[in-house]
Scaffold this motif. Structure first.
Motif, PDB file in Angstrom:
ATOM      1  N   GLU A 131     -64.261 -30.719 -65.543  1.00  0.00           N
ATOM      2  CA  GLU A 131     -64.114 -29.974 -64.290  1.00  0.00           C
ATOM      3  C   GLU A 131     -62.956 -30.511 -63.466  1.00  0.00           C
ATOM      4  O   GLU A 131     -62.144 -29.768 -62.905  1.00  0.00           O
ATOM      5  N   GLU A 132     -62.982 -31.857 -63.447  1.00  0.00           N
ATOM      6  CA  GLU A 132     -61.914 -32.461 -62.665  1.00  0.00           C
ATOM      7  C   GLU A 132     -60.547 -32.097 -63.225  1.00  0.00           C
ATOM      8  O   GLU A 132     -59.610 -31.780 -62.481  1.00  0.00           O
ATOM      9  N   LYS A 157     -59.733 -28.811 -62.246  1.00  0.00           N
ATOM     10  CA  LYS A 157     -59.331 -28.796 -60.865  1.00  0.00           C
ATOM     11  C   LYS A 157     -57.900 -29.303 -60.723  1.00  0.00           C
ATOM     12  O   LYS A 157     -57.050 -28.718 -60.041  1.00  0.00           O
TER      13      LYS A 157
END
Lengths: 354, 222
Positions: A108-109, A112
């Protein structure tokens, strides 16, 4: 099955042996419990040796379901083993889950970050675009300015050239009108008059002296101009040479102007223009009073010329001598305005930046 | 009278006026130099030989030609000669009639005479030679004599304009003096005020104060 066990025993395939023993234990659990227990115990022992927990548990489960005497002990062992193995496996599972979770989080990071990256890139691209736009705008501006300046320079140069040309033609005209005629008359005079007579000789000398004075006058009007420290006093002197029994030239505040701040070419221009005004005054105006007033502030010099002579018709005068003065003043980006009417004197206002 | 003379002048034909004048005075020992540099060298050499010149007659403007020169004008030559040989007498002989230049020659280079080239130059040269050979008096041609006098300029200043403005407003002379005194404008004495008014009337050719105000108004001064 017995054959398989024998072959595996021969091949020392321990896992295979366990498997065969377990199969045999399962096979005999319905017919011969004794034998089933034997095989199960054997599988258990080997599995214990190999620390293969699943096989041990399987073996124990056969022993539990087959045997009645040692059932309790086997059951306890089973439960213990089962518990510990479940614990261990759960631990593993947890760890694995955390790794899974962590990696998800990381993903996810990453996502992102990637998004941010993309955004950054977009912003960068935008900035870059702006930079290019700005730069090209600047360059275009420079080019435009360059051409405007060049155009202006050309114009200024044209004016300067025109002024120089006009000055030349004016000098030529002066020489023609003022000198050539006089010299011709003097030649005729010497050819026709008896020079032995003292009076005639005196007349000749007078004529020649007159020519000499004219030549000096023309030379003075076009002489070099001191633009250094003596500028103001020379200008004052030039104006004062037009004082006569008939005419007073009154000067105001000539020294109050910071002449050392004024551009040299502009000083020359001022000197010449005032000189031309004075020459015109002497020739045409019959003025008894002339006032030349100087004023200056930080950036600009103002010069007011006023005489009380007979003035002129403005439309006529612009066509003649004034054009040269206008060109001169245009060449230094100043302004000059003439104000005159017949019998109402002559007024000139000059402004120019330092 | 002078015994040894040097003449700096770039005329092709030797200047007749000078020649005739020197002949009149029976001066036969004179040399001619076409360039300032040459004149300067000759003067220096004469000093070295212990036979210095006692008079220099120099033009002021010299034509520029192919030759490169160190001393380009008579003004410079005169200045240098004055430094080199302070006791030599110098006559500037020129068509120059700018007061500032003539004044500077007398004040800075201490020339002994200025003779204007013109109708009267032969007479003037004679007078100059007679005067400066016999004394330390100076001589200047009549036509340019005004260069050494402080007249000829009609200059007015801010105080003059203030006085004219007050007069045009109907303020009396005495009142103006009072105003000047209270605002510390100088000069503010009665005599100074009268002097200034007389000067202004003279400048503007006015018969009386009313006439003066009317004229200065017409001339855009107030």
């Amino acid at each position: 099955m017995q054959e398989g066990l024998k072959i595996r025993n021969g091949a020392q395939d321990l896992y295979g042996i366990i498997g065969s023993n377990l199969h045999l234990a399962q096979y005999y659990s319905k017919s011969n419990i004794q034998k089933s227990n034997e095989y199960a115990t054997k599988a258990y022992e080997i599995a214990t040796k190999l620390r293969s927990i699943d096989e041990r548990l399987k073996a124990l489960s056969f022993l539990i379901s087959n045997d009645s005497e040692a059932q309790n002990a086997y059951a306890q062992k089973f439960i213990f083993l089962n518990d510990s193995i479940i614990k261990v496996r759960n631990n593993f599972k947890n760890k694995f889950a955390r790794i899974k979770y962590d990696s998800k989080k990381e993903k996810e990071e990453n996502q992102k970050l990637r998004l941010e990256n993309v955004e950054n890139e977009v912003a960068l691209q935008k900035a870059e675009n702006q930079k290019i736009l700005f730069l090209s705008g600047f360059i275009i501006l420079c080019i435009v300015l360059f051409f405007v300046k060049k155009n202006h320079q050309n114009k200024t140069r044209a004016i300067k050239l025109k002024t120089a040309y006009d000055t030349e033609t004016r000098i030529a005209k002066d020489i023609h009108d003022e000198l050539a005629n006089d010299v011709f008359n003097t030649i005729t005079f010497t050819q026709t008059q008896p020079l032995e007579i003292e009076n005639t000789k005196e007349t000749l000398i007078q004529k020649l002296d007159h020519i000499y004075a004219r030549v000096r006058g023309i030379s003075r009007e076009n002489n070099t101009i001191d633009t250094k420290t003596n500028f103001a006093s020379n200008l004052k002197e030039m104006l004062s040479t037009y004082n006569s029994d008939h005419t007073n030239v009154i000067i105001n505040n000539i020294e109050k102007v910071n002449w050392h701040l004024v551009d040299e070419f502009k000083k020359v221009t001022i000197h010449r223009i005032l000189q031309e005004l004075m020459v015109n005054m002497k020739k045409h105006s019959q003025a008894s009073l002339v006032v030349v007033k100087f004023e200056s502030n930080g950036k600009t010099v103002f010069i007011d010329y006023t005489d009380n002579g007979k003035g002129a018709d403005k439309n006529k005068i612009i066509k003649n001598g004034m054009q040269n003065m206008e060109n001169r003043i245009l060449a230094i980006k100043g302004t000059i305005t003439f104000d005159t009417k017949p019998d109402k004197g002559f007024k000139v206002k000059i402004t120019m930046s330092k | 009278m002078f015994k040894k003379v040097i003449i700096a002048e770039d005329f092709e034909e030797f200047n007749l006026a000078v020649q005739q004048t020197l002949n009149n005075f029976n001066i036969v020992n004179f040399q001619h130099a076409k360039y300032c540099d040459d004149a300067f060298l000759k003067i220096r050499k004469a000093i070295q030989d212990n036979e210095p010149y006692d008079l220099l007659i120099s033009d002021l403007s010299f034509k520029k030609d192919h030759r490169e020169v160190k001393i380009g004008s008579g003004d410079e030559l005169i200045q240098k000669v004055r430094e080199l040989q302070p006791e030599i007498k110098i006559i500037a002989y020129s068509i120059e009639d700018k007061s500032a230049r003539i004044k500077s020659l007398f004040e800075d280079s201490e020339i002994n005479a200025f003779v204007l080239k013109g109708r009267n130059s032969i007479e003037d040269l004679k007078k100059a030679l007679t005067i400066i050979s016999a004394s330390d008096q100076k001589f200047i041609s009549q036509e340019v004599a005004s260069a050494l006098q402080e007249k000829g300029n009609y200059e007015i200043d801010d105080v003059d304009i203030k006085i004219l403005k007050y007069l045009s407003d109907g303020t009396s002379q005495d009142e103006i003096i009072e105003i000047f005194k209270s605002s510390d404008i100088k000069p503010n004495s009665k005599s100074a005020m009268e002097k200034r008014l007389a000067k202004l009337k003279d400048f503007f050719k006015a018969n009386n104060t009313i006439h003066l105000v009317s004229i200065t108004k017409d001339m855009g001064i107030i």
